[in-house]
Scaffold this motif. Sequence first.
Motif, PDB file in Angstrom:
ATOM      1  N   ALA A  71      29.790  78.561  81.029  1.00 24.73           N
ATOM      2  CA  ALA A  71      30.565  78.961  82.204  1.00 24.73           C
ATOM      3  C   ALA A  71      30.827  77.772  83.105  1.00 24.73           C
ATOM      4  N   PHE A  72      29.913  76.854  83.228  1.00 23.77           N
ATOM      5  CA  PHE A  72      30.091  75.712  84.072  1.00 23.77           C
ATOM      6  C   PHE A  72      31.148  74.600  83.477  1.00 23.77           C
ATOM      7  N   GLU A  73      31.195  74.588  82.162  1.00 19.71           N
ATOM      8  CA  GLU A  73      32.092  73.782  81.345  1.00 19.71           C
ATOM      9  C   GLU A  73      33.433  74.374  81.604  1.00 19.71           C
ATOM     10  N   ARG A  74      33.721  75.585  81.612  1.00 19.73           N
ATOM     11  CA  ARG A  74      34.989  76.262  81.791  1.00 19.73           C
ATOM     12  C   ARG A  74      35.322  75.905  83.356  1.00 19.73           C
ATOM     13  N   THR A 110      31.264  86.753  81.642  1.00 20.66           N
ATOM     14  CA  THR A 110      30.529  87.965  81.322  1.00 20.66           C
ATOM     15  C   THR A 110      29.077  87.891  81.383  1.00 20.66           C
ATOM     16  N   SER A 111      28.647  89.033  80.783  1.00 23.64           N
ATOM     17  CA  SER A 111      27.169  89.057  80.625  1.00 23.64           C
ATOM     18  C   SER A 111      26.434  88.330  79.347  1.00 23.64           C
ATOM     19  N   LYS A 112      27.501  87.816  78.599  1.00 23.36           N
ATOM     20  CA  LYS A 112      27.135  87.089  77.302  1.00 23.36           C
ATOM     21  C   LYS A 112      27.270  85.656  77.515  1.00 23.36           C
ATOM     22  N   ASP A 113      27.805  85.120  78.659  1.00 24.34           N
ATOM     23  CA  ASP A 113      27.813  83.867  78.864  1.00 24.34           C
ATOM     24  C   ASP A 113      26.523  82.946  79.567  1.00 24.34           C
ATOM     25  N   THR A 114      26.468  81.816  78.854  1.00 28.36           N
ATOM     26  CA  THR A 114      25.423  81.164  79.504  1.00 28.36           C
ATOM     27  C   THR A 114      25.837  80.390  80.600  1.00 28.36           C
ATOM     28  N   ALA A 115      24.775  79.871  81.416  1.00 27.80           N
ATOM     29  CA  ALA A 115      25.343  78.948  82.634  1.00 27.80           C
ATOM     30  C   ALA A 115      25.957  77.727  81.978  1.00 27.80           C
ATOM     31  N   PRO A 160      20.338  75.405  80.256  1.00 29.52           N
ATOM     32  CA  PRO A 160      21.794  75.607  79.743  1.00 29.52           C
ATOM     33  C   PRO A 160      21.908  76.990  79.210  1.00 29.52           C
ATOM     34  N   ASP A 161      20.843  77.682  78.732  1.00 30.88           N
ATOM     35  CA  ASP A 161      20.993  78.708  78.013  1.00 30.88           C
ATOM     36  C   ASP A 161      20.551  79.924  79.150  1.00 30.88           C
ATOM     37  N   THR A 162      20.377  79.622  80.333  1.00 35.57           N
ATOM     38  CA  THR A 162      20.121  80.667  81.230  1.00 35.57           C
ATOM     39  C   THR A 162      21.444  81.584  81.311  1.00 35.57           C
ATOM     40  N   PRO A 163      21.348  82.975  81.119  1.00 36.97           N
ATOM     41  CA  PRO A 163      22.640  83.658  81.608  1.00 36.97           C
ATOM     42  C   PRO A 163      23.063  83.383  82.891  1.00 36.97           C
ATOM     43  N   CYS A 164      24.546  83.029  82.864  1.00 30.10           N
ATOM     44  CA  CYS A 164      25.114  82.842  84.092  1.00 30.10           C
ATOM     45  C   CYS A 164      24.640  83.857  85.274  1.00 30.10           C
ATOM     46  N   GLU A 165      24.961  85.256  84.877  1.00 26.67           N
ATOM     47  CA  GLU A 165      24.584  86.159  85.759  1.00 26.67           C
ATOM     48  C   GLU A 165      23.269  86.237  86.571  1.00 26.67           C
TER      49      GLU A 165
END
Length: 473
Positions: free
Chosen positions: A169-172, A161-166, A81-86
């Motif tokens: 981002a997936f919740e949004r 963004t680069s600050k978003d965790t996976a 869950p904490d993996t950076p989305c990018e």
Amino acid sequence: MVLSDSQSSDSGTILRVKGPLEFKCLLETTDALQMHKVISRTFETLHSQVKSESCVLTVCDSPVFIWPNRSFHATPQDITPDTPCEDLQQWIQTDEFENTGRRSAKKRSKKTSTASVINLRLMMEVTTKGSHLSAPVLCRTAKKSHFLCTTLPMDCVVCATSKDTAKDAFERLMEALGRQLGEMERVMLQHVKGTTLLVPEPLHFLLPEPEGLVTVVYPAGVADSQLETERKELHQQFELPNDWPYFRRANAYHFPNEPYKDGYLRNPHLALTNPSLDNGKVYLVQGIYSYHHYMQDHMDDNGWGCAYRSLQTICSWFKQQGYAEGPVPTHREIQQALLDAGDKQASFVGSRQWIGSIEVQVVLNQLLGVTSKIMFVSQGSDLGSKGRELANHFLTEGTPIMIGGGVLAHTILGVAWSETTGQIRYLILDPHYTGAEDLQVITDKGWCGWKGADFWDQTAYYNLCLPQRPKVI
């Protein structure tokens, strides 16, 4: 038509999930109120599916599967869950992956200012752990009813963004899917006719900053001409001027990782570096066009068709901005238009005769209803004094310009001009190119490139056709 979502697309990572959801319902009556209730209940079932633990998102061209409703469970286990989305980009496979067995992120193009796109597929698990298989029970009931079945083409985007965790981002993304289902329900209920359903069609549009990328749901099969009221409401909502068709279907955002099916290059000038002049500014074509040049479309027009190709590039601009419908006209259709307008004789149709700026003006008016201004330049050396007029054209109209002089025609896509020094350079798209649709060759060899004042024949007479943009929604 309903607004769905709004995200910036200038940088970062776009998550885009697509996939079909089967809409099936049984209508035992054609009473409008009862039909609306049945349709709404069916959408409630679809909402439950999207929110269930059986909902799975898979990253296209990768081994990554994500269960967003199971506290973000994912495989491979390296993804948490904490993996950076990018970082999900690293799992997307390329040809190099197949050859070496290692992960390799897809290469970005020369322009890196736009967001990278991670495509996802919406899926549903058929079976789950611990599920019990049992024989089906069939029950036959004889009664008259209407069975309605269609596929909802889900298509949602969010920007991370680069600050978003996976997980964030997936919740949004799941929230956006829920909103889109709600909007599809409203569109379907608004346009249901008898037992006929119009399929909701999500489209993405890139608006001027700060809005960025927004999603709108239209009823499929309803022409743009019948949606003008809805578009006006959107223009008011986003405080957009009423002289540009931002929300016409032809203006839908084209994602950078999607190829165009017709094979033409779009906006090759974006791969160029703009020139720098002392106290100078760059004024460019606004919107999207396709590059038309010699020898395309199985047509040998080498030596005589350059103005036809420049006209085709201009027509493509009006088509892709939503001002015109239908395909870009062929050489013969251009000639027929000139005959229909009374500008040419019947023998002209099917010939290999040249056309110039005046004919381009006539065809644009005849086929597209577009008016044009004609700029007369007595000799090429005077073009350097036209910086203010050309800059104003690209600032206010934003359309490609056709210029003809001697036996040559070119397309002007922009100017770099200094008001204080008078320095000027021209962004030229050359229709005389005969090669393949190779962006690097076209830009490296100057077929699309910035040219100085010496590019023009200093003693030749030039006519410029400046198409005027219709002021419509």
